[in-house]
Design a protein around this motif. Structure first.
Motif, short mmCIF file in Angstrom:
data_model
loop_
_atom_site.label_atom_id
_atom_site.label_comp_id
_atom_site.label_asym_id
_atom_site.label_seq_id
_atom_site.Cartn_x
_atom_site.Cartn_y
_atom_site.Cartn_z
N ILE A 30 0.83 -1.20 0.00
CA ILE A 30 0.00 0.00 0.00
C ILE A 30 0.87 1.25 0.00
O ILE A 30 0.63 2.21 -0.74
N VAL A 31 1.92 1.24 0.83
CA VAL A 31 2.81 2.40 0.94
C VAL A 31 3.46 2.72 -0.41
O VAL A 31 3.47 3.87 -0.86
N GLY A 32 4.01 1.68 -1.07
CA GLY A 32 4.66 1.90 -2.36
C GLY A 32 3.70 2.42 -3.41
O GLY A 32 4.04 3.32 -4.20
N THR A 33 2.49 1.88 -3.41
CA THR A 33 1.49 2.31 -4.39
C THR A 33 1.06 3.75 -4.17
O THR A 33 0.96 4.54 -5.12
N THR A 34 0.81 4.12 -2.91
CA THR A 34 0.37 5.48 -2.63
C THR A 34 1.47 6.50 -2.90
O THR A 34 1.18 7.64 -3.30
N LEU A 35 2.72 6.12 -2.69
CA LEU A 35 3.82 7.02 -3.04
C LEU A 35 3.75 7.40 -4.52
O LEU A 35 3.90 8.57 -4.89
N ILE A 36 3.53 6.41 -5.36
CA ILE A 36 3.48 6.65 -6.80
C ILE A 36 2.23 7.44 -7.19
O ILE A 36 2.32 8.46 -7.88
N VAL A 37 1.07 6.96 -6.74
CA VAL A 37 -0.19 7.58 -7.14
C VAL A 37 -0.25 9.05 -6.70
O VAL A 37 -0.57 9.95 -7.50
N MET A 38 0.08 9.32 -5.44
CA MET A 38 0.00 10.69 -4.95
C MET A 38 1.12 11.55 -5.50
O MET A 38 1.00 12.78 -5.57
N GLY A 39 2.22 10.93 -5.92
CA GLY A 39 3.27 11.68 -6.59
C GLY A 39 2.77 12.20 -7.93
O GLY A 39 3.01 13.35 -8.30
N VAL A 40 2.06 11.33 -8.66
CA VAL A 40 1.47 11.74 -9.94
C VAL A 40 0.45 12.84 -9.72
O VAL A 40 0.40 13.84 -10.47
N VAL A 41 -0.38 12.70 -8.67
CA VAL A 41 -1.40 13.72 -8.36
C VAL A 41 -0.73 15.06 -8.07
O VAL A 41 -1.17 16.12 -8.57
N LEU A 42 0.34 15.05 -7.27
CA LEU A 42 1.06 16.28 -6.95
C LEU A 42 1.62 16.92 -8.22
O LEU A 42 1.54 18.15 -8.39
N GLY A 43 2.17 16.09 -9.10
CA GLY A 43 2.73 16.61 -10.35
C GLY A 43 1.68 17.28 -11.22
O GLY A 43 1.89 18.36 -11.77
N ILE A 44 0.51 16.64 -11.32
CA ILE A 44 -0.58 17.20 -12.12
C ILE A 44 -1.09 18.49 -11.49
O ILE A 44 -1.29 19.50 -12.18
N ALA A 45 -1.28 18.47 -10.17
CA ALA A 45 -1.79 19.66 -9.47
C ALA A 45 -0.84 20.84 -9.64
O ALA A 45 -1.28 21.98 -9.87
N ASP A 46 0.45 20.58 -9.53
CA ASP A 46 1.42 21.66 -9.64
C ASP A 46 1.48 22.22 -11.06
O ASP A 46 1.75 23.41 -11.26
N ARG A 47 1.20 21.37 -12.03
CA ARG A 47 1.27 21.81 -13.43
C ARG A 47 0.02 22.59 -13.85
O ARG A 47 0.11 23.57 -14.58
#
Length: 274
Positions: free
Chosen positions: A119-136
């Motif tokens: 779960i930890v590894g998956t959420t790191l990736i998913v929320m990383g993508v979300v942060l990238g999209i939000a920042d862009r």
């Protein structure tokens, strides 16, 4: 390695990662496992976060005093209730409710199931993508002075996602703030202020579990890690606020995805145990 030295290492990890949008709870779950120390436990993780929140209290002491005093005075003086500081007090209280309520209701699930490294590894990736999209896509045209109750509720709901290790309390709140059009520095500053009630409350709530709960350390190492996390965390706050005033969150996005992918690969290879 003695428990005291382990505590120093974990305190440094906590201090470095609490305020960066990369999830301190994920790092306190992954790196002890990599080093063969096992899971330090949810109680230990929650309590040493008090150290980093103490750094927030001291770093933002002027802001906190101004907001707190304005909020209290507005209780007795109606003309002060429309001011941003008085309203900010209510926004922090209301924004803290989702994580407090869900944290109490899901306590056993959080400590037992959510700490699984898959779960930890998956959420790191998913929320990383979300942060990238939000920042862009974020418009970057709103200051903290333009925050509304709706914004506080939405960012508070985002913060509640951090009950799952790997999400990142600051990362989730900042992502929502960027989606809502707040400047990077404004979104980051509100994320720090919003975290204070939740983190301090969780740490105090878990104090009783340090001696005999799901915690590999006793009081001595736990206090040591808390002090170290305070010192390192204070420096991290100052650095991050300077950084985001001129740069994007892209390095953190890349790091999150890389760490999450590495965690999943090591789990699949049997190097790490979930």
């Amino acid at each position: 390695m003695t428990d005291l030295l382990k505590a120093v290492v974990l305190g440094i990890i906590q201090g470095l990662t609490e305020f960066l949008p990369i999830s301190s709870s994920a790092h306190l779950r992954i790196f002890p496992e990599l080093l063969g120390w096992g899971d330090p436990g949810a109680a230990f993780t929650a309590v040493i976060q008090i150290g980093t929140e103490l750094a927030v209290l001291i770093y933002f002491r002027k802001d906190i005093w101004r907001i707190g005093s304005a909020w209290v005075r507005s209780m007795f003086r109606a003309e002060l209730r429309g001011g941003i500081d008085a309203r900010m007090g209510w926004f922090i209280i209301v924004g803290s409710l989702p994580i407090v309520v869900l944290g109490v209701l899901l306590k056993d699930v959080i400590e037992r199931d959510f700490r699984n490294l898959w779960i930890v590894g998956t959420t790191l990736i998913v929320m990383g993508v979300v942060l990238g999209i939000a920042d862009r896509v974020g418009r970057t045209d709103r200051s903290l002075g333009r925050i509304t109750l709706k914004d506080a509720v939405l960012m508070g709901a985002a913060q509640a996602l951090a009950l799952v290790p790997g999400v990142s309390r600051s990362g989730a709140t900042i992502s929502m703030g960027r989606f809502l059009g707040f400047e990077r520095e404004a979104a980051t500053r509100f994320a720090f202020l919003l975290a204070i009630p939740a983190v301090v409350g969780a740490g105090v709530f878990e104090l009783k579990d340090i001696p005999d709960g799901h915690n590999d350390f006793g009081w001595g190492p736990t206090v040591t890690a808390t002090v170290v996390s305070f010192v390192v965390g204070y420096a991290a706050i100052a650095w991050l606020l300077r950084y985001v005033s001129t740069r994007s969150y892209t390095p953190f996005v890349v790091y999150r995805i890389a760490l999450g992918a590495a965690t999943l690969i090591l789990l699949g290879a049997g190097v790490l145990s979930a």
